[in-house]
Design an enzyme around this catalytic site. Structure first.
Site, PDB file in Angstrom:
ATOM      1  N   GLU A  17      -3.310   7.677  -4.594  1.00 26.90           N
ATOM      2  CA  GLU A  17      -3.417   6.747  -5.709  1.00 26.90           C
ATOM      3  C   GLU A  17      -4.686   7.051  -6.503  1.00 26.90           C
ATOM      4  O   GLU A  17      -5.763   7.015  -5.914  1.00 26.90           O
ATOM      5  CB  GLU A  17      -3.472   5.326  -5.151  1.00 26.90           C
ATOM      6  CG  GLU A  17      -3.151   4.278  -6.183  1.00 26.90           C
ATOM      7  CD  GLU A  17      -2.986   2.909  -5.540  1.00 26.90           C
ATOM      8  OE1 GLU A  17      -2.001   2.712  -4.808  1.00 26.90           O
ATOM      9  OE2 GLU A  17      -3.859   2.070  -5.761  1.00 26.90           O
ATOM     10  N   HIS A  24      -1.201  -0.155  -9.777  1.00 24.70           N
ATOM     11  CA  HIS A  24      -1.799  -1.087  -8.798  1.00 24.70           C
ATOM     12  C   HIS A  24      -2.333  -2.347  -9.502  1.00 24.70           C
ATOM     13  O   HIS A  24      -3.542  -2.623  -9.471  1.00 24.70           O
ATOM     14  CB  HIS A  24      -2.916  -0.396  -7.983  1.00 24.70           C
ATOM     15  CG  HIS A  24      -3.155  -1.073  -6.651  1.00 24.70           C
ATOM     16  ND1 HIS A  24      -3.572  -0.407  -5.523  1.00 24.70           N
ATOM     17  CD2 HIS A  24      -3.038  -2.377  -6.280  1.00 24.70           C
ATOM     18  CE1 HIS A  24      -3.708  -1.259  -4.525  1.00 24.70           C
ATOM     19  NE2 HIS A  24      -3.389  -2.471  -4.961  1.00 24.70           N
ATOM     20  N   ARG A  28       0.856  -1.183   0.000  1.00 21.63           N
ATOM     21  CA  ARG A  28       0.000   0.000   0.000  1.00 21.63           C
ATOM     22  C   ARG A  28       0.900   1.245   0.000  1.00 21.63           C
ATOM     23  O   ARG A  28       1.902   1.287   0.723  1.00 21.63           O
ATOM     24  CB  ARG A  28      -0.897   0.041   1.235  1.00 21.63           C
ATOM     25  CG  ARG A  28      -2.080  -0.924   1.211  1.00 21.63           C
ATOM     26  CD  ARG A  28      -3.137  -0.538   0.174  1.00 21.63           C
ATOM     27  NE  ARG A  28      -4.304  -1.408   0.192  1.00 21.63           N
ATOM     28  CZ  ARG A  28      -4.449  -2.517  -0.540  1.00 21.63           C
ATOM     29  NH1 ARG A  28      -3.485  -2.899  -1.368  1.00 21.63           N
ATOM     30  NH2 ARG A  28      -5.547  -3.228  -0.469  1.00 21.63           N
TER      31      ARG A  28
END
Ligand code: DGY
Length: 312
Positions: free
Chosen positions: A254, A273, A225
């Site tokens: 993000e 991601h 993360r």
């Protein structure tokens, strides 16, 4: 029959099983539902199937009086206020195991791609900058026989370690909260790869001091993360050549806005991601997320529940 709100269409046939048993509303767009839509959908639902891009916080849970189950389409549940759900007796499901291999593969791919300068090389060929083979052009770092520090000794971290046996690496593992092991690992590793969940304890775990403790020739890899790494410190470390580079699948925020200073760093490799983004894995995650929801709505135990205390 219960009402379920699904915050995005999922790959594969899993949602069909849910539709057979329940009334299902799927948010139809490719971007997350805006807050008002998430609130509307959750408020009317007994079952919520959320993504890591949805903030299922205490306010949302409080405003959803009928909610009986939250099934998160991810192994990480940092986007869900699990304590608030537990206080209401709502089980929270996640999708572990099935994404371990694909995420471990991506971590190794990022180590290789970063240290062997793949993105930079590809860009230079496309730009017509490559004229001839040169002995000292685009030299990188070897993964084979390197020392790799794995932060987080859970399923994914240990799977990365197994992958690296094939590269004859020396692997150092630091479990969560093991500060002494982390310090040794940072100073000795040629690659530091992060595989712990985002929690209040791991937020900002890799900051200026930790980046400063790494070798100048080392690469940082993050497939966990974004907020585990302090991005202001990372930008500075990259700009000052404090570390060789960073190869990341996750960022904070993000996605990074196009004008984010980190995106100007030449020694940053960033992908969107995609750790679990294979057909097989994302379909398997959908099956588990649906299994979790179906079980909870039938009054049974979720097969993968992060707050099992709700069943005590
Ligand atoms: C997860 O599951 O937590 C990943 O980040 C996305 O698959």
């Amino acid at each position: 029959m219960a009402r379920c709100f699904i915050t995005r269409e999922l790959p594969g046939p899993a949602l069909d099983r849910l539709r057979v048993a329940h009334e299902v509303e799927v948010w139809p767009e490719r971007v997350p539902p805006p807050r008002a839509e998430l609130e509307r959908g959750a408020a009317a639902a007994e079952g919520l199937l959320s993504l890591l891009t949805d903030s299922v916080d205490a306010e949302l849970i409080a405003a959803a009086p009928r909610l009986l189950a939250i099934s998160n389409y991810a192994v990480g549940t940092d986007n869900v206020d699990v304590d608030a759900a537990t206080a209401r007796g709502i089980p929270v499901g996640n999708t572990p195991d099935v994404l371990t291999d694909s995420t471990a593969d991506l971590a190794v791919a990022l180590m290789l791609a970063g240290a062997r300068r793949l993105a930079e090389g590809e860009r230079s060929v496309r730009a017509g900058e490559w004229r001839t083979w040169e002995p000292a052009r685009m030299l990188g770092r070897d993964l084979n026989r390197a020392t790799v520090g794995i932060v987080g000794a859970g399923r994914i971290g240990r799977t990365v370690a197994r992958r690296l046996e094939g590269f004859e690496c020396r692997v150092m593992l630091a479990g969560r909260g093991d500060r002494a092991a982390l310090e040794v690992l940072l100073s000795e590793s040629d690659f530091v790869t992060i595989h712990c969940p985002l929690t209040p304890e791991t937020r900002g775990l890799i900051g200026a001091a930790e980046l400063g403790a790494m070798k100048r020739t080392a690469w940082l890899v993050n497939t966990a993360r974004g907020p585990i790494v302090d991005h202001v410190a990372l930008e500075r470390a990259l700009r000052e050549g404090r570390i060789a580079g960073a190869a990341v699948d996750v960022t904070d925020p993000e996605p990074l806005p196009a004008d984010h200073p980190l995106l100007t760093a030449a020694n940053l490799l960033v992908v969107p991601h995609i750790g679990s983004a294979t057909h097989r894995t994302r379909e398997a995650m959908a099956e588990i997320a649906v299994d979790n929801l179906l079980a909870a709505l039938a009054g049974e135990r979720m097969p993968h529940c992060v707050n099992p205390e709700v069943y005590e």
